[in-house]
Design a protein around this motif. Structure first.
Motif, PDB file in Angstrom:
ATOM      1  N   GLY A  34      -0.354  11.195   7.711  1.00 55.90           N
ATOM      2  CA  GLY A  34       1.057  11.219   7.350  1.00 55.90           C
ATOM      3  C   GLY A  34       1.979  11.498   8.528  1.00 55.90           C
ATOM      4  O   GLY A  34       3.206  11.419   8.405  1.00 55.90           O
ATOM      5  N   ARG A  35       1.394  11.805   9.706  1.00 60.26           N
ATOM      6  CA  ARG A  35       2.220  12.179  10.854  1.00 60.26           C
ATOM      7  C   ARG A  35       3.032  11.009  11.393  1.00 60.26           C
ATOM      8  O   ARG A  35       4.166  11.190  11.828  1.00 60.26           O
ATOM      9  N   LEU A  36       2.464   9.797  11.358  1.00 56.52           N
ATOM     10  CA  LEU A  36       3.201   8.657  11.910  1.00 56.52           C
ATOM     11  C   LEU A  36       4.445   8.374  11.074  1.00 56.52           C
ATOM     12  O   LEU A  36       5.526   8.130  11.614  1.00 56.52           O
ATOM     13  N   TYR A  37       4.296   8.422   9.746  1.00 56.08           N
ATOM     14  CA  TYR A  37       5.472   8.225   8.897  1.00 56.08           C
ATOM     15  C   TYR A  37       6.488   9.345   9.105  1.00 56.08           C
ATOM     16  O   TYR A  37       7.694   9.099   9.146  1.00 56.08           O
ATOM     17  N   GLU A  38       6.000  10.545   9.269  1.00 52.06           N
ATOM     18  CA  GLU A  38       6.896  11.681   9.500  1.00 52.06           C
ATOM     19  C   GLU A  38       7.753  11.458  10.742  1.00 52.06           C
ATOM     20  O   GLU A  38       8.945  11.758  10.759  1.00 52.06           O
ATOM     21  N   PHE A  39       7.130  10.897  11.789  1.00 54.21           N
ATOM     22  CA  PHE A  39       7.854  10.655  13.034  1.00 54.21           C
ATOM     23  C   PHE A  39       8.721   9.402  12.979  1.00 54.21           C
ATOM     24  O   PHE A  39       9.827   9.384  13.513  1.00 54.21           O
ATOM     25  N   PHE A  42       0.845  -1.178   0.000  1.00 54.32           N
ATOM     26  CA  PHE A  42       0.000   0.000   0.000  1.00 54.32           C
ATOM     27  C   PHE A  42       0.886   1.235   0.000  1.00 54.32           C
ATOM     28  O   PHE A  42       1.668   1.438   0.916  1.00 54.32           O
ATOM     29  N   ASN A  43       0.785   2.063  -0.980  1.00 57.49           N
ATOM     30  CA  ASN A  43       1.537   3.310  -1.020  1.00 57.49           C
ATOM     31  C   ASN A  43       0.624   4.425  -1.510  1.00 57.49           C
ATOM     32  O   ASN A  43       0.386   4.576  -2.701  1.00 57.49           O
ATOM     33  N   PHE A  44       0.073   5.156  -0.557  1.00 54.98           N
ATOM     34  CA  PHE A  44      -0.820   6.234  -0.908  1.00 54.98           C
ATOM     35  C   PHE A  44      -0.128   7.558  -0.617  1.00 54.98           C
ATOM     36  O   PHE A  44       0.483   7.733   0.416  1.00 54.98           O
ATOM     37  N   PHE A  45      -0.238   8.507  -1.524  1.00 54.58           N
ATOM     38  CA  PHE A  45       0.421   9.804  -1.360  1.00 54.58           C
ATOM     39  C   PHE A  45      -0.596  10.921  -1.493  1.00 54.58           C
ATOM     40  O   PHE A  45      -1.457  10.893  -2.374  1.00 54.58           O
ATOM     41  N   ASN A  73       2.815  14.689  -1.070  1.00 52.74           N
ATOM     42  CA  ASN A  73       3.650  13.492  -1.057  1.00 52.74           C
ATOM     43  C   ASN A  73       3.858  12.928   0.338  1.00 52.74           C
ATOM     44  O   ASN A  73       4.896  12.345   0.645  1.00 52.74           O
ATOM     45  N   LYS A  74       2.864  13.089   1.199  1.00 53.09           N
ATOM     46  CA  LYS A  74       2.920  12.451   2.509  1.00 53.09           C
ATOM     47  C   LYS A  74       2.594  10.973   2.366  1.00 53.09           C
ATOM     48  O   LYS A  74       1.699  10.599   1.604  1.00 53.09           O
ATOM     49  N   ILE A  75       3.324  10.153   3.077  1.00 56.87           N
ATOM     50  CA  ILE A  75       3.039   8.713   3.070  1.00 56.87           C
ATOM     51  C   ILE A  75       1.972   8.454   4.117  1.00 56.87           C
ATOM     52  O   ILE A  75       2.183   8.667   5.312  1.00 56.87           O
ATOM     53  N   THR A  76       0.815   8.016   3.669  1.00 49.96           N
ATOM     54  CA  THR A  76      -0.354   7.917   4.525  1.00 49.96           C
ATOM     55  C   THR A  76      -0.835   6.483   4.692  1.00 49.96           C
ATOM     56  O   THR A  76      -2.031   6.208   4.795  1.00 49.96           O
ATOM     57  N   ASP A  77       0.104   5.550   4.674  1.00 52.08           N
ATOM     58  CA  ASP A  77      -0.189   4.160   5.009  1.00 52.08           C
ATOM     59  C   ASP A  77       0.934   3.686   5.924  1.00 52.08           C
ATOM     60  O   ASP A  77       1.822   4.438   6.289  1.00 52.08           O
ATOM     61  N   ILE A  78       0.899   2.416   6.297  1.00 53.01           N
ATOM     62  CA  ILE A  78       1.908   1.894   7.219  1.00 53.01           C
ATOM     63  C   ILE A  78       2.594   0.642   6.653  1.00 53.01           C
ATOM     64  O   ILE A  78       3.129  -0.181   7.393  1.00 53.01           O
ATOM     65  N   SER A  79       2.619   0.528   5.348  1.00 49.59           N
ATOM     66  CA  SER A  79       3.301  -0.613   4.727  1.00 49.59           C
ATOM     67  C   SER A  79       4.803  -0.597   5.016  1.00 49.59           C
ATOM     68  O   SER A  79       5.474  -1.619   4.911  1.00 49.59           O
TER      69      SER A  79
END
Length: 246
Positions: free
Chosen positions: A224-229, A2-5, A9-15
């Motif tokens: 997208g905050r979790l990927y950012e962190f 899963f790669n949703f942007f 271009n925030k990564i908004t999944d957890i794959s």
């Protein structure tokens, strides 16, 4: 995958994590999911976020949840049957989260996450007497200990030196994803940030128990905050546990 942007271009999944190694999604055996329908809802929701593999880890805590390997795998099989009926292809396995207290017994039939990793926890308020020896005993027994959510133990807020010694002894440390979002409070978030900065964590998990956890996690992922962190941190979830179904 899963790669949703978003447009930014925030990564908004957890794959990028892929495998959840800590959750309470099995029906009716601890303080997590109360029934099969809730369990199936959790599984579907976690799959939609981008997980492709879940390791359910119900509590084994004799005082409150005296689960056994047989009880855990019976609940896991029931959930798997519901997943099959619903055509949910996500991979499900099971282990346990052991409370290390006076009742913790390494001579019983154990329920590791795979063939060798054992997830352990302590009371949030008081360090288990002899925890260093227990970690050593787990390793002597042939298992690799994983200490769940070290950032949540209040007795390490001002002194994390023991966590460093655990690491030196070969114990792995697992972050609760919601800790870094401030879900459990400011002190927990601050310790998690320090442990991340010092590259102390090896693994991460949702520790999902209920819908409030799921809602907070969903918002953190999809914003997208979790990927950012955390997205660039070298967690070993897939490296260690992705081979269960290989």
């Amino acid at each position: 995958m899963f790669n949703f942007f978003s447009k930014k271009n925030k990564i908004t999944d957890i794959s990028w994590l892929g495998v959840d190694i800590h959750s309470h999604i099995l029906p009716g055996i601890d303080d997590g999911s109360p029934d099969l329908s809730t369990s199936l809802h959790f599984v579907k929701s976690l799959q939609e976020l981008g997980f492709d593999q879940l390791i359910a880890t119900p509590h084994i805590y004799q005082e409150l949840y005296p689960n056994t390997k047989e009880i855990i795998f019976s609940a896991k099989d029931s959930l798997q049957q519901e997943m099959d009926k619903a055509n949910v292809s996500l991979k499900l396995s099971a282990g346990a989260e052991y409370m290390v207290d006076q009742d913790f017994n390494l001579n019983e039939q154990l329920c590791p996450l795979d063939s060798k990793h054992l997830l352990i926890e302590m009371s949030y308020l008081n360090e288990t007497p002899g925890i260093s020896q227990t970690i050593f005993d787990v390793e002597i027994k042939g298992y690799k200990p994983i200490l769940a959510h070290p950032e949540r133990y209040t007795f390490y807020f001002k002194d994390k030196s023991k966590l460093k010694r655990f690491k030196e002894k070969g114990c792995l440390l697992q972050l609760n994803l919601l800790s870094i979002m401030g879900y459990y409070g400011k002190d927990v978030k601050q310790l998690a940030e320090v442990l991340l900065k010092e590259k102390m964590y090896d693994l991460a998990g949702t520790d999902l128990h209920h819908n409030k956890h799921l809602s907070t996690l969903t918002d953190a992922v999809q914003s997208g905050r979790l990927y950012e962190f955390l997205g660039n941190y070298p967690f070993k979830n897939q490296e260690i546990f992705g081979s269960i179904y290989a």
